[in-house]
Design a protein around this motif. Structure first.
Motif, short mmCIF file in Angstrom:
data_model
loop_
_atom_site.label_atom_id
_atom_site.label_comp_id
_atom_site.label_asym_id
_atom_site.label_seq_id
_atom_site.Cartn_x
_atom_site.Cartn_y
_atom_site.Cartn_z
N ASN A 1 38.14 42.97 39.31
CA ASN A 1 37.72 43.26 40.67
C ASN A 1 36.24 42.95 40.85
O ASN A 1 35.85 42.29 41.82
N ILE A 2 35.43 43.42 39.90
CA ILE A 2 33.99 43.21 40.03
C ILE A 2 33.67 41.72 39.95
O ILE A 2 32.76 41.23 40.62
N ALA A 3 34.46 40.98 39.18
CA ALA A 3 34.16 39.57 38.95
C ALA A 3 34.63 38.67 40.09
O ALA A 3 34.43 37.45 40.03
N THR A 4 35.23 39.24 41.14
CA THR A 4 35.84 38.41 42.18
C THR A 4 34.89 37.36 42.75
O THR A 4 35.17 36.16 42.72
N VAL A 5 33.76 37.81 43.30
CA VAL A 5 32.87 36.86 43.97
C VAL A 5 32.21 35.91 42.97
O VAL A 5 32.17 34.69 43.21
N PRO A 6 31.69 36.39 41.83
CA PRO A 6 31.15 35.43 40.86
C PRO A 6 32.15 34.33 40.52
O PRO A 6 31.77 33.16 40.40
N ARG A 7 33.43 34.68 40.41
CA ARG A 7 34.43 33.64 40.09
C ARG A 7 34.61 32.70 41.26
O ARG A 7 34.77 31.49 41.08
N LEU A 8 34.62 33.25 42.49
CA LEU A 8 34.72 32.37 43.66
C LEU A 8 33.56 31.40 43.69
O LEU A 8 33.67 30.27 44.15
N LEU A 9 32.40 31.87 43.19
CA LEU A 9 31.21 31.02 43.20
C LEU A 9 31.20 30.07 42.00
O LEU A 9 30.30 29.26 41.87
N GLY A 10 32.19 30.21 41.13
CA GLY A 10 32.32 29.27 40.02
C GLY A 10 31.39 29.53 38.84
O GLY A 10 31.05 28.62 38.10
N TRP A 11 30.97 30.77 38.66
CA TRP A 11 30.14 31.10 37.49
C TRP A 11 30.95 30.87 36.22
O TRP A 11 32.17 31.04 36.22
N ASP A 12 30.25 30.56 35.13
CA ASP A 12 31.00 30.41 33.89
C ASP A 12 31.32 31.78 33.32
O ASP A 12 30.73 32.81 33.68
N ARG A 13 32.29 31.78 32.40
CA ARG A 13 32.87 33.01 31.89
C ARG A 13 31.83 33.96 31.29
O ARG A 13 31.85 35.17 31.53
N LYS A 14 30.89 33.40 30.53
CA LYS A 14 29.90 34.24 29.85
C LYS A 14 29.02 34.98 30.85
O LYS A 14 28.71 36.14 30.69
N ARG A 15 28.63 34.22 31.88
CA ARG A 15 27.74 34.79 32.87
C ARG A 15 28.46 35.90 33.65
O ARG A 15 27.89 36.95 33.93
N VAL A 16 29.73 35.65 33.97
CA VAL A 16 30.53 36.66 34.67
C VAL A 16 30.63 37.91 33.80
O VAL A 16 30.40 39.04 34.27
N GLU A 17 30.94 37.69 32.55
CA GLU A 17 31.11 38.79 31.60
C GLU A 17 29.85 39.66 31.54
O GLU A 17 29.90 40.88 31.65
N ALA A 18 28.70 38.98 31.39
CA ALA A 18 27.43 39.69 31.27
C ALA A 18 27.14 40.48 32.55
O ALA A 18 26.67 41.62 32.51
N ARG A 19 27.47 39.86 33.68
CA ARG A 19 27.21 40.49 34.96
C ARG A 19 28.05 41.76 35.13
O ARG A 19 27.58 42.78 35.63
N VAL A 20 29.31 41.68 34.71
CA VAL A 20 30.20 42.83 34.83
C VAL A 20 29.65 44.00 34.00
O VAL A 20 29.57 45.14 34.47
N GLU A 21 29.24 43.70 32.78
CA GLU A 21 28.65 44.73 31.90
C GLU A 21 27.48 45.42 32.61
O GLU A 21 27.39 46.65 32.68
N GLU A 22 26.62 44.57 33.14
CA GLU A 22 25.40 45.05 33.76
C GLU A 22 25.71 45.98 34.95
O GLU A 22 25.11 47.03 35.12
N LEU A 23 26.69 45.55 35.75
CA LEU A 23 27.03 46.33 36.95
C LEU A 23 27.69 47.65 36.60
O LEU A 23 27.44 48.66 37.26
N LEU A 24 28.56 47.63 35.58
CA LEU A 24 29.22 48.87 35.18
C LEU A 24 28.16 49.90 34.80
O LEU A 24 28.25 51.08 35.16
#
Lengths: 243, 396, 247
Positions: free
Chosen positions: B113-136
């Motif tokens: 759920n948190i990764a929805t927009v980053p994925r729509l924006l085409g971020w790579d997997r690592k960056r999405v992963e790191a961002r999710v950690e940070e937001l949690l």
């Protein structure tokens, strides 16, 4: 011209079929007259008679049982399971079972068709009665209605659309299966289809057309019955929800 | 982390201002506009609360910023760019969006759920992963919950995941439509405080819709009060709004509610109680009658030897020779000095009585509370001041 | 009355294109001769003859449901984008559902000829209504707030459909598929009328031999149950969020 040949052959088959319906002719097997409105009417009457009896029998059994179970909210496994099992029963196997184990004839065919008619009616009645707005039932209890009154005056009227959709499914199954009733000695419109040696290709197609028409007419009539039985307020509520 | 600074929370975020320029919304077939010539500017990094009754166009105003609702006339500028010049999908991916029902996708895990927009924006997997950690971490959700589905979370947790999802692509602007509306009252205050703490950290430009004036006063740096027909009644800081309501509508909307809210913060002991004429059991009624003309409370309260209230003398009692041990009128409701004022008022109203004896912690009579005292308090200037807007309070 | 029936039954047999009454060709045991309730010996020795028809029927059902699902999905997506089409599609699929399949087979014969194609067309037409209705209901029941949140985050119509709406509609779509598949297994026992073989042909080849009816009819019902279980497993695998116990 070549691309026209298929539609033309197609049209030819159908005009032949209509001719079969309208005019008597000599059977393939000779010596007997078949087809024509007289025989069509006779077979239609038997088809409707056997289907009507089966539907009435199914209603008489399934409606009270489904309503009683639904009102008490008991027997969910039974009611739902019966519906699921009913769908899995092959129509041909029911008729064949009848022929092999019980015997042929009108009464037996009616019983066999009830096997297909009862499950959808019972399941839908159960679900419909059980799902009726708890607020409406609570309100009815609150103003002092007895349980039977709640069932007949509140739950059943509100359950009409779902019950009727079960009845329509049952009717479609029954009318469709009555088509193969000639296998068990009851000559319905299906006889035209099944006895190609007697009636010929045109007779078979005529039978298919007649059975299809009969099924559609039955379905439309029941849709009309549903419309008449559905309480006005409920219809309005649904229209509003759809809008 | 600093290499990925553009989407990190560490660096300063450029939160753009949002300006409404004579924005009007008309729905086809409606006589009145849903929003009429709204003109206001929300400075970057501030919370602007849109508040008003239903039908005042507050949600419409907010939803026009990300073009969920199209503008009929006028324009909205985010930074210096008109939203009309942006494609809706692009625009929305750059703004956080939180709604009352939260709208988590039930078929996706917390992390997805948190990764929805980053994925729509085409971020790579690592960056999405790191961002999710940070937001949690930012919204204080236990990282162990990342693979849970929304149905496995409490209401408060779902709400925080919703906020995290809106923050995912580090938007400059957040749109929040009654974000705490679906949370039960006991958790709402905590989530509000948490959110203010978060905002102090991330400094987004936030457009926040609510119908609750208390929430508006608490959350807003600025408040836009809208009235029926989508007209702006006042746009001001909470302090200005409370001190100088622009007109009767604003005063009504703010005043009554706010004073009553003060009652929830007060105890019965905070107010000057009245005194009733007192009588002991067995005393001559003539003595009690003599006190009545000059008393604040026009009824005689009977007390026992320890000064515990027994009841009120009824008219019949007053005709008798002596004060009875069982007076004709029950003393209920008996209030305590520690009772919250709002509860005391509701006890009075429920018992349909104007006076109630107030006792101290030992059950001894301390005075009488009357409906009049409370209503006088509500109309006094004291009740209308002392409210400090969110901007001046410590956060969290 | 009885001679008429006997005549009818007899003349029907060539249509089924089978050697008549295979029982008497192959068996002479007392059980078979007396046509008892169930002849286990005969069943054990002759089970082979049911395997191919059963497999053929299973294939027929799979193909028919797959075709029906594809068409129904197309119709549902069209009416999802263009709601004005919905009543037309509902009516059309309703008519196809109502026409009894035996009649449908023979109506198609002059056009598509005797063979598997005809059976697939009729059976898949029958599944349309059930599957279409369930897809439409599934899409309609997707929570509004999930769609609103998706749009608010900048999803296109396409994103929304594939990432939010269809996944959330899976339970209802599969429910429709299950009903359609089970019904189709039952109906496919009639597909031999269209020339597609199957267990029905075995039943039809000797309507009076009890063991035959029990084996063929039982296999058809077993097949329905197996299909249902497979779809149930698929549904559970496709919707892990429904199994996660709500707290």
């Amino acid at each position: 011209m070549i691309e026209l040949s298929l539609p033309i052959a197609f049209l030819h088959s159908f005009t032949g079929a209509f001719d079969f319906i309208l005019h008597q002719r000599e059977a393939q097997t000779r010596f007997v007259q078949v087809g024509g409105l007289g025989q069509v009417w006779e077979l239609t009457r038997t088809h409707l008679e056997v289907s009507g009896l089966a539907l009435a029998g199914s209603l008489a059994l399934a409606l009270p049982v489904g309503a009683a179970l639904g009102h008490r909210g008991r027997g969910e496994m039974f009611a739902i399971g019966l519906g699921n099992a009913g769908r899995a029963v092959p129509e041909l196997a029911v008729i064949a079972f009848l022929v092999a184990f019980i015997g042929i004839g009108l009464r037996n065919v009616v019983l066999a068709l009830m096997v297909l008619g009862i499950p959808p009616i019972l399941t839908n009645t159960f679900v419909a009665v059980k799902q009726v707005d708890r607020d409406a039932v609570g309100a009815a209890r609150g103003i002092g209605m007895r349980e039977t009154q709640i069932l007949t005056r509140i739950q059943l009227p509100l359950a009409v659309p779902t019950i009727m959709s079960g009845v329509r499914t049952a009717a479609i199954n029954i009318v469709a299966t009555a088509t193969i009733a000639p296998l068990a000695g009851v000559l319905t419109l299906g006889d035209f289809i099944l006895s190609r040696n007697v009636y010929g290709d045109q007779g078979v197609l005529a039978g298919a057309i007649l059975v299809a028409l009969l099924a559609l007419i039955v379905e439309l009539s029941l849709a009309g019955v549903q419309w008449l039985l559905t309480p006005r307020g409920l219809a309005l509520q649904r229209e509003r929800a759809a809008a | 982390m600093s290499a990925e600074a553009p989407d990190s929370l560490d660096g300063p975020v450029e939160a753009p201002s949002v300006a409404f320029r004579r924005v009007t919304k008309r729905y086809p077939g409606a006589d009145e506009p849903a929003l009429a010539e709204l003109e206001l500017e929300v400075p970057g990094g501030e919370i602007c609360v849109f508040v008003g009754p239903s039908g005042s166009g507050k949600t419409t105003a907010m939803r026009m910023v990300n073009r969920m609702v199209e503008i009929t006339e006028g324009d909205i500028l985010v930074g210096s760019t008109s939203v009309r010049q942006r494609s809706p999908a692009q625009l929305r991916r750059e703004m956080g969006y939180v709604i009352q029902q939260i709208g988590l996708f039930p078929h996706r895990t917390v992390a997805d759920n948190i990764a929805t927009v980053p994925r729509l924006l085409g971020w790579d997997r690592k960056r999405v992963e790191a961002r999710v950690e940070e937001l949690l971490e930012l919204v204080r959700i236990d990282p162990a919950l990342r693979d849970r589905y929304p149905a496995q979370l409490s209401g408060g947790q779902q709400q925080r995941v919703g906020v995290a999802r809106a923050l995912a692509a580090n938007p400059g602007v957040m749109l929040m439509d009654e974000p705490f509306g679906a949370v039960d009252p006991s958790n709402r205050e905590r989530l509000q405080n948490e959110f203010l703490r978060l905002q102090a950290e991330v400094r987004k430009t936030i457009l926040f819709v609510t119908h609750d004036i208390d929430e508006a006063i608490k959350m807003g740096d600025r408040i836009a009060i809208l009235r029926e027909g989508g007209r702006l009644a006042q746009y001001a800081t909470p302090a200005e709004l409370l001190m100088a309501p622009a007109d009767d509508f604003v005063e009504d909307f703010v005043g009554a509610d706010r004073a009553l809210k003060r009652l929830a913060l007060m105890r019965v002991s905070d107010i000057d109680l009245w005194e009733a004429p007192l009588a002991h059991v067995g005393q001559a009624t003539s003595e009690a009658r003599a006190k009545l003309p000059e008393a604040e409370v026009p009824y005689v309260l009977v007390i026992d030897a320890e000064r515990r209230p027994l009841g009120w003398l009824s008219d019949d009692d007053l005709l008798a020779e002596t004060v009875p041990a069982k007076p004709g009128t029950s003393p209920d409701p008996v209030l305590e000095l520690d009772d919250v004022m709002r509860d005391a008022l509701s006890d009075l109203l429920q018992a349909e009585t104007r006076y109630a004896p107030v006792v101290d912690s030992e059950g001894l009579i301390a005075g009488v509370l009357s409906v009049e005292i409370i209503s006088e308090f509500l109309t006094s200037p004291e009740a209308l001041t002392e409210e400090r807007p969110a901007a001046e309070r410590p956060l969290g | 009355m009885i001679p008429v029936i006997a005549a009818t039954v007899k003349v029907m047999l060539p249509l089924a294109q089978l050697p008549s009454n295979f029982v008497h060709h192959h068996s002479t045991t007392t059980c078979v001769a007396e046509n008892r309730f169930f002849c286990a010996d005969w069943a054990a020795h002759n089970f082979d003859r049911y395997v191919d028809p059963a497999l053929k029927q299973a294939l027929l059902v799979s193909v028919s449901v797959a075709v029906g699902f594809t068409v129904a999905m197309g119709l549902a997506l069209l009416s999802h984008r263009q709601p004005k089409l919905a009543p037309t599609f509902t009516g059309l699929t309703g008519v196809l559902y109502t026409v009894p399949s035996v009649a449908f087979f023979f109506l198609l014969l002059p056009i598509t000829g005797f063979g598997t194609d005809t059976a697939v067309i009729a059976l898949s037409a029958y599944t349309l209504q059930i599957i279409y209705r369930n897809i439409v209901a599934g899409l309609a029941n997707v929570p509004e707030e999930a769609k609103d949140a998706g749009r608010g985050m900048g999803m296109s119509q396409r994103d929304l459909l594939w990432r939010v709406e269809l996944p959330l509609a899976v339970p209802e779509i599969v429910a429709g598929l299950r009903v359609a598949t089970v019904s189709t297994v039952a109906l496919a026992t009639l597909a031999f009328f269209a020339g597609a073989g199957g267990l029905g042909q075995q039943i039809y080849s000797d309507l009076t031999f009890k063991t035959n009816i029990i084996i063929a009819g039982g296999l058809a019902m077993l097949m329905a149950i197996l299909f249902d279980l497979v779809l149930l497993v698929i549904q559970r695998l496709a919707t892990p969020w429904l199994r996660a116990g709500a707290s």
